[in-house]
Design a protein around this motif. Structure first.
Motif, PDB file in Angstrom:
ATOM      1  N   ALA A   1      11.663   8.214 -14.105  1.00  0.00           N
ATOM      2  CA  ALA A   1      12.840   7.498 -13.598  1.00  0.00           C
ATOM      3  C   ALA A   1      13.156   6.239 -14.392  1.00  0.00           C
ATOM      4  N   THR A   2      12.121   5.516 -14.821  1.00  0.00           N
ATOM      5  CA  THR A   2      12.343   4.229 -15.472  1.00  0.00           C
ATOM      6  C   THR A   2      12.318   4.296 -16.987  1.00  0.00           C
ATOM      7  N   GLY A   3      11.797   5.382 -17.537  1.00  0.00           N
ATOM      8  CA  GLY A   3      11.686   5.494 -18.984  1.00  0.00           C
ATOM      9  C   GLY A   3      10.433   4.854 -19.546  1.00  0.00           C
ATOM     10  N   ALA A   4       9.559   4.369 -18.665  1.00  0.00           N
ATOM     11  CA  ALA A   4       8.296   3.770 -19.110  1.00  0.00           C
ATOM     12  C   ALA A   4       7.252   4.855 -19.314  1.00  0.00           C
ATOM     13  N   GLU A   5       6.285   4.582 -20.142  1.00  0.00           N
ATOM     14  CA  GLU A   5       5.167   5.503 -20.319  1.00  0.00           C
ATOM     15  C   GLU A   5       4.277   5.438 -19.081  1.00  0.00           C
ATOM     16  N   PRO A   6       3.609   6.543 -18.706  1.00  0.00           N
ATOM     17  CA  PRO A   6       2.704   6.508 -17.551  1.00  0.00           C
ATOM     18  C   PRO A   6       1.658   5.394 -17.635  1.00  0.00           C
ATOM     19  N   ALA A   7       1.132   5.125 -18.821  1.00  0.00           N
ATOM     20  CA  ALA A   7       0.153   4.042 -18.972  1.00  0.00           C
ATOM     21  C   ALA A   7       0.767   2.684 -18.640  1.00  0.00           C
ATOM     22  N   THR A   8       2.033   2.504 -18.978  1.00  0.00           N
ATOM     23  CA  THR A   8       2.727   1.263 -18.650  1.00  0.00           C
ATOM     24  C   THR A   8       2.914   1.140 -17.147  1.00  0.00           C
ATOM     25  N   VAL A   9       3.234   2.252 -16.496  1.00  0.00           N
ATOM     26  CA  VAL A   9       3.378   2.251 -15.034  1.00  0.00           C
ATOM     27  C   VAL A   9       2.053   1.846 -14.395  1.00  0.00           C
ATOM     28  N   CYS A  10       0.954   2.419 -14.868  1.00  0.00           N
ATOM     29  CA  CYS A  10      -0.370   2.067 -14.332  1.00  0.00           C
ATOM     30  C   CYS A  10      -0.664   0.592 -14.531  1.00  0.00           C
ATOM     31  N   SER A  11      -0.337   0.076 -15.686  1.00  0.00           N
ATOM     32  CA  SER A  11      -0.550  -1.334 -15.978  1.00  0.00           C
ATOM     33  C   SER A  11       0.262  -2.225 -15.038  1.00  0.00           C
ATOM     34  N   ARG A  12       1.495  -1.841 -14.786  1.00  0.00           N
ATOM     35  CA  ARG A  12       2.354  -2.616 -13.884  1.00  0.00           C
ATOM     36  C   ARG A  12       1.836  -2.569 -12.444  1.00  0.00           C
ATOM     37  N   LEU A  13       1.321  -1.428 -12.033  1.00  0.00           N
ATOM     38  CA  LEU A  13       0.754  -1.330 -10.683  1.00  0.00           C
ATOM     39  C   LEU A  13      -0.493  -2.200 -10.561  1.00  0.00           C
ATOM     40  N   ALA A  14      -1.316  -2.236 -11.599  1.00  0.00           N
ATOM     41  CA  ALA A  14      -2.500  -3.095 -11.593  1.00  0.00           C
ATOM     42  C   ALA A  14      -2.079  -4.566 -11.533  1.00  0.00           C
ATOM     43  N   ALA A  15      -1.050  -4.928 -12.269  1.00  0.00           N
ATOM     44  CA  ALA A  15      -0.545  -6.304 -12.237  1.00  0.00           C
ATOM     45  C   ALA A  15      -0.012  -6.653 -10.853  1.00  0.00           C
ATOM     46  N   ALA A  16       0.653  -5.705 -10.212  1.00  0.00           N
ATOM     47  CA  ALA A  16       1.166  -5.939  -8.853  1.00  0.00           C
ATOM     48  C   ALA A  16       0.019  -6.185  -7.888  1.00  0.00           C
ATOM     49  N   ARG A  17      -1.064  -5.414  -8.032  1.00  0.00           N
ATOM     50  CA  ARG A  17      -2.236  -5.627  -7.174  1.00  0.00           C
ATOM     51  C   ARG A  17      -2.830  -7.012  -7.404  1.00  0.00           C
ATOM     52  N   ARG A  18      -2.937  -7.424  -8.661  1.00  0.00           N
ATOM     53  CA  ARG A  18      -3.471  -8.757  -8.963  1.00  0.00           C
ATOM     54  C   ARG A  18      -2.590  -9.837  -8.362  1.00  0.00           C
ATOM     55  N   GLU A  19      -1.267  -9.669  -8.469  1.00  0.00           N
ATOM     56  CA  GLU A  19      -0.342 -10.659  -7.914  1.00  0.00           C
ATOM     57  C   GLU A  19      -0.458 -10.736  -6.403  1.00  0.00           C
ATOM     58  N   GLN A  20      -0.640  -9.597  -5.752  1.00  0.00           N
ATOM     59  CA  GLN A  20      -0.809  -9.591  -4.294  1.00  0.00           C
ATOM     60  C   GLN A  20      -2.089 -10.304  -3.898  1.00  0.00           C
ATOM     61  N   ILE A  21      -3.159 -10.064  -4.633  1.00  0.00           N
ATOM     62  CA  ILE A  21      -4.449 -10.692  -4.328  1.00  0.00           C
ATOM     63  C   ILE A  21      -4.336 -12.201  -4.542  1.00  0.00           C
ATOM     64  N   SER A  22      -3.788 -12.619  -5.674  1.00  0.00           N
ATOM     65  CA  SER A  22      -3.678 -14.056  -5.934  1.00  0.00           C
ATOM     66  C   SER A  22      -2.677 -14.699  -4.987  1.00  0.00           C
ATOM     67  N   GLY A  23      -1.673 -13.944  -4.572  1.00  0.00           N
ATOM     68  CA  GLY A  23      -0.692 -14.462  -3.615  1.00  0.00           C
ATOM     69  C   GLY A  23      -1.288 -14.678  -2.241  1.00  0.00           C
ATOM     70  N   ASN A  24      -2.320 -13.938  -1.890  1.00  0.00           N
ATOM     71  CA  ASN A  24      -2.968 -14.091  -0.587  1.00  0.00           C
ATOM     72  C   ASN A  24      -3.948 -15.238  -0.569  1.00  0.00           C
ATOM     73  N   ASP A  25      -4.367 -15.744  -1.736  1.00  0.00           N
ATOM     74  CA  ASP A  25      -5.333 -16.835  -1.802  1.00  0.00           C
ATOM     75  C   ASP A  25      -4.704 -18.170  -1.487  1.00  0.00           C
ATOM     76  N   GLY A  26      -3.417 -18.311  -1.765  1.00  0.00           N
ATOM     77  CA  GLY A  26      -2.790 -19.623  -1.657  1.00  0.00           C
ATOM     78  C   GLY A  26      -2.149 -19.810  -0.387  1.00  0.00           C
TER      79      GLY A  26
END
Length: 82
Positions: free
Chosen positions: A57-82
């Motif tokens: 749908a987005t034209g991104a490579e599957p590896a890029t999608v995985c990387s973005r999902l991992a970044a989203a998880r990190r952002e959620q975790i760091s967002g819950n700390d503050g």
């Protein structure tokens, strides 16, 4: 989109072209441009699309999608700390 349909379907990845048009339209109307990480998170966790479906749908490579999902998880975790 309808006015440029012929050029859209001639693209190598028509769905990616349509996704770009859609996100630009949403950004223009909302006054905010979501990041690729936010878009990927929405598509995966809210719309329950697979990594391959998001890549198509987005034209991104599957590896890029995985990387973005991992970044989203990190952002959620760091967002819950503050």
């Amino acid at each position: 989109m309808a006015s440029t349909w012929t050029s859209v379907v001639a693209e190598r990845r028509p769905s990616a072209c349509a996704w770009q048009w859609f996100t630009q339209t949403v950004a223009r109307r909302s006054g905010r441009t979501p990041t690729a990480i936010e878009d990927t998170h929405l598509l995966h966790h809210k719309l329950r699309l697979s990594i391959d479906q998001i890549a198509t749908a987005t034209g991104a490579e599957p590896a890029t999608v995985c990387s973005r999902l991992a970044a989203a998880r990190r952002e959620q975790i760091s967002g819950n700390d503050g």
